[in-house]
Design an enzyme around this catalytic site. Structure first.
Site, PDB file in Angstrom:
ATOM      1  N   ASP A  73       1.028  -1.052  -0.138  1.00 16.31           N
ATOM      2  CA  ASP A  73       0.017   0.014  -0.007  1.00 16.31           C
ATOM      3  C   ASP A  73       0.997   1.280   0.076  1.00 16.31           C
ATOM      4  O   ASP A  73       2.152   1.273  -0.022  1.00 16.31           O
ATOM      5  CB  ASP A  73      -0.911  -0.139   1.065  1.00 16.31           C
ATOM      6  N   SER A  74       0.224   2.466   0.017  1.00 18.12           N
ATOM      7  CA  SER A  74       1.132   3.735  -0.290  1.00 18.12           C
ATOM      8  C   SER A  74       1.303   4.379   1.026  1.00 18.12           C
ATOM      9  O   SER A  74       2.222   5.277   1.056  1.00 18.12           O
ATOM     10  CB  SER A  74       0.239   4.549  -1.222  1.00 18.12           C
ATOM     11  N   GLY A  75       0.716   3.980   2.003  1.00 17.29           N
ATOM     12  CA  GLY A  75       0.823   4.878   3.348  1.00 17.29           C
ATOM     13  C   GLY A  75      -0.337   5.483   3.598  1.00 17.29           C
ATOM     14  O   GLY A  75      -0.514   6.485   4.633  1.00 17.29           O
ATOM     15  N   GLY A  76      -1.081   6.010   2.411  1.00 17.80           N
ATOM     16  CA  GLY A  76      -2.278   6.970   2.634  1.00 17.80           C
ATOM     17  C   GLY A  76      -3.087   6.460   3.961  1.00 17.80           C
ATOM     18  O   GLY A  76      -3.491   7.300   4.752  1.00 17.80           O
ATOM     19  N   PHE A  77      -3.535   5.526   4.022  1.00 17.49           N
ATOM     20  CA  PHE A  77      -4.798   4.988   5.020  1.00 17.49           C
ATOM     21  C   PHE A  77      -3.877   5.105   6.494  1.00 17.49           C
ATOM     22  O   PHE A  77      -4.435   5.227   7.607  1.00 17.49           O
ATOM     23  CB  PHE A  77      -4.899   3.651   4.599  1.00 17.49           C
ATOM     24  N   ASP A 127      -2.855   8.170  -1.683  1.00 17.52           N
ATOM     25  CA  ASP A 127      -4.483   8.886  -1.774  1.00 17.52           C
ATOM     26  C   ASP A 127      -4.555   9.454  -0.484  1.00 17.52           C
ATOM     27  O   ASP A 127      -3.772   9.556   0.769  1.00 17.52           O
ATOM     28  CB  ASP A 127      -5.196   7.596  -1.668  1.00 17.52           C
ATOM     29  N   GLN A 169     -11.384   7.617  -4.491  1.00 13.26           N
ATOM     30  CA  GLN A 169     -11.956   8.001  -3.117  1.00 13.26           C
ATOM     31  C   GLN A 169     -13.148   8.898  -3.389  1.00 13.26           C
ATOM     32  O   GLN A 169     -13.708   8.508  -4.690  1.00 13.26           O
ATOM     33  CB  GLN A 169     -11.018   9.062  -2.571  1.00 13.26           C
ATOM     34  N   GLY A 196     -10.850   3.989   1.432  1.00 12.11           N
ATOM     35  CA  GLY A 196     -11.762   5.069   2.239  1.00 12.11           C
ATOM     36  C   GLY A 196     -13.019   4.521   2.661  1.00 12.11           C
ATOM     37  O   GLY A 196     -13.866   5.228   2.872  1.00 12.11           O
ATOM     38  N   ASP A 246      -7.746  -7.310   1.174  1.00 13.32           N
ATOM     39  CA  ASP A 246      -7.055  -7.406   2.249  1.00 13.32           C
ATOM     40  C   ASP A 246      -7.563  -7.010   3.459  1.00 13.32           C
ATOM     41  O   ASP A 246      -8.423  -6.396   3.501  1.00 13.32           O
ATOM     42  CB  ASP A 246      -5.695  -6.629   2.056  1.00 13.32           C
ATOM     43  N   CYS A 284     -11.575 -28.723   7.759  1.00 11.97           N
ATOM     44  CA  CYS A 284     -10.429 -27.984   7.603  1.00 11.97           C
ATOM     45  C   CYS A 284      -9.054 -28.732   7.595  1.00 11.97           C
ATOM     46  O   CYS A 284      -8.751 -29.318   8.558  1.00 11.97           O
ATOM     47  CB  CYS A 284     -10.480 -26.830   8.619  1.00 11.97           C
ATOM     48  N   CYS A 286      -6.337 -27.422   7.963  1.00 11.07           N
ATOM     49  CA  CYS A 286      -5.068 -26.508   8.943  1.00 11.07           C
ATOM     50  C   CYS A 286      -4.650 -27.301  10.068  1.00 11.07           C
ATOM     51  O   CYS A 286      -5.140 -28.312  10.555  1.00 11.07           O
ATOM     52  CB  CYS A 286      -5.763 -25.372   9.272  1.00 11.07           C
ATOM     53  N   CYS A 289      -6.692 -27.447  13.305  1.00 15.25           N
ATOM     54  CA  CYS A 289      -8.021 -28.473  13.265  1.00 15.25           C
ATOM     55  C   CYS A 289      -7.594 -29.934  13.275  1.00 15.25           C
ATOM     56  O   CYS A 289      -8.304 -30.894  13.395  1.00 15.25           O
ATOM     57  CB  CYS A 289      -8.694 -28.345  12.039  1.00 15.25           C
ATOM     58  N   HIS A 314      -5.575 -21.055  11.329  1.00 14.36           N
ATOM     59  CA  HIS A 314      -7.094 -21.445  10.968  1.00 14.36           C
ATOM     60  C   HIS A 314      -7.676 -20.518  10.099  1.00 14.36           C
ATOM     61  O   HIS A 314      -8.348 -20.506   9.172  1.00 14.36           O
ATOM     62  CB  HIS A 314      -7.760 -22.004  12.104  1.00 14.36           C
TER      63      HIS A 314
HETATM   64 ZN   LIG Z   1      -8.601 -25.233  10.575  1.00  9.85          ZN
END
Ligand SMILES: [Zn+2]
Length: 352
Positions: A73-77, A127, A169, A196, A246, A284, A286, A289, A314
């Site tokens: 990301d650009s850092g704006g947020f 942004d 935005q 935004g 994300d 699952c 993972c 689990c 998980h």
């Molecule tokens: Zn799991």
């Protein structure tokens, strides 16, 4: 989406590797969740250790040992949400670091240069994010500055192989969002993010913004909803045409003993799981689990670090399975049924 570090099948969810690590999870564990692409935070990495250090140690891929695609990301947020005493001018942002209070500046050109030093596959333009609700004039001002900054970022980009995405935005306002999208599309970015959002508006308001913003973006390029969200938000946004996400939710909630499942979220500190022999989810694959809910609960009650690690694994796996299911459903033309079935199993009203 093809990147220098591999293909990303869409729609896709990116785990957040804020400081060059997805919190609590090794690269091998992250790969086992089936994550395709991770997000790195320019704001954090430029403050600590500094992009120069990352570059000297081989760029962000080598630095964190992640061989797959990376988006930064650009850092704006983060300037909007973390930094103190932020002042925005046409030149860029000046703010105090949340780590040591020193004064730092970030212009569109610097945001590009930092991401080029990090060597990500996809870079975001800088942004101007504003809090919601806000005065329409302030939202328009930030949207127009975002477009001017996007042009400066595009003109400053030098690194071959690094794609650059623009960020739409415009708050919750339809005409501002569409105006912003149209101006960015003229600048011809490799992909477009909707920024935004997830800044205090209701889910219904967010869906409404997606409903009129997504159609203003090209179908043939990735459309990325930044910082979102809950499993139901992902499926609803995918239904509205979003390709990329994300969010810190799988890891942050995992550290707080909340597990995402098809039955809805389980809060493992609850007494009801003390003697529960079942895994979080039988289907699952993972590492968490392989254990009982009772054991996982015990790890949290005893303050053992394995608890947050296993639940992060998980939850990351759950998000990847959810998106893999969405991709399969889309390719078989049954996405609406897939979404409805998931919403029902979570007990979430449709449209929420
Ligand atoms: Zn799991």
């Amino acid at each position: 989406m093809l990147t220098p570090h591999g293909l990303v099948e869409m729609p896709a969810f990116m785990p957040v590797g804020t400081q060059g690590t997805v919190k609590g999870v090794t690269v091998e564990q992250l790969q086992a969740t089936a994550a395709q692409m991770v997000l790195g935070n320019t704001y954090h990495l430029s403050l600590r250790p500094g992009e120069g250090v990352v570059e000297e140690l081989g760029g962000l891929h080598a630095f964190m040992g992640w061989p797959g695609p990376i988006l930064t990301d650009s850092g704006g947020f983060q300037i909007f949400s973390l930094a103190q005493m932020t002042r925005i001018s046409e030149e860029g942002a000046v703010f105090r670091s949340h780590i040591d209070g020193r004064l730092v500046s970030l212009s569109p050109e610097q945001a590009v240069a930092i991401q080029e030093a990090l060597g990500s596959d996809v870079a975001m333009v800088l942004d101007h994010v504003v809090a919601l609700p806000n005065e329409l004039d302030a939202i328009r001002d930030a949207m127009e500055r975002t477009v001017r900054w996007a042009r400066r970022c595009r003109d400053a980009a030098r690194r071959a192989g690094q794609a650059q995405f623009g960020i739409v935005q415009g708050g919750l306002d339809e005409s501002l969002r569409i105006e912003c999208a149209e101006q960015l599309v003229e600048l011809d970015f490799a992909g477009y993010a909707i920024g935004g959002l997830s800044v205090g508006e209701t889910p219904g308001e967010m869906y409404r913004v997606l409903d009129f913003t997504v159609p203003a973006l090209p179908r043939g390029k990735p459309r990325y909803l930044m910082g979102v969200g809950r499993p139901q938000d992902l499926l609803t946004a995918i239904g509205l045409g979003v390709d990329l996400f994300d969010c810190v939710m799988p890891t942050r909630n995992g550290r707080n003993a909340l597990a995402f499942t098809d039955e809805g979220p389980l809060r493992l500190r609850n007494r009801q799981f003390e003697r529960d022999p079942r895994p979080l989810e039988t289907a699952c694959p993972c590492a968490a689990c392989r254990h009982s809910r009772g054991y996982l609960r015990h790890l949290f009650m005893a303050g053992e670090m394995l608890g947050p690690i296993l639940l992060s694994i998980h939850n990351l796996t759950y998000y990847q399975r959810l998106l893999a299911g969405a991709r399969a459903a889309i390719s078989e033309d049954r996405f609406s049924d897939y979404r409805l079935a998931k919403m029902q199993s979570w007990g979430v009203p449709i449209g929420m």
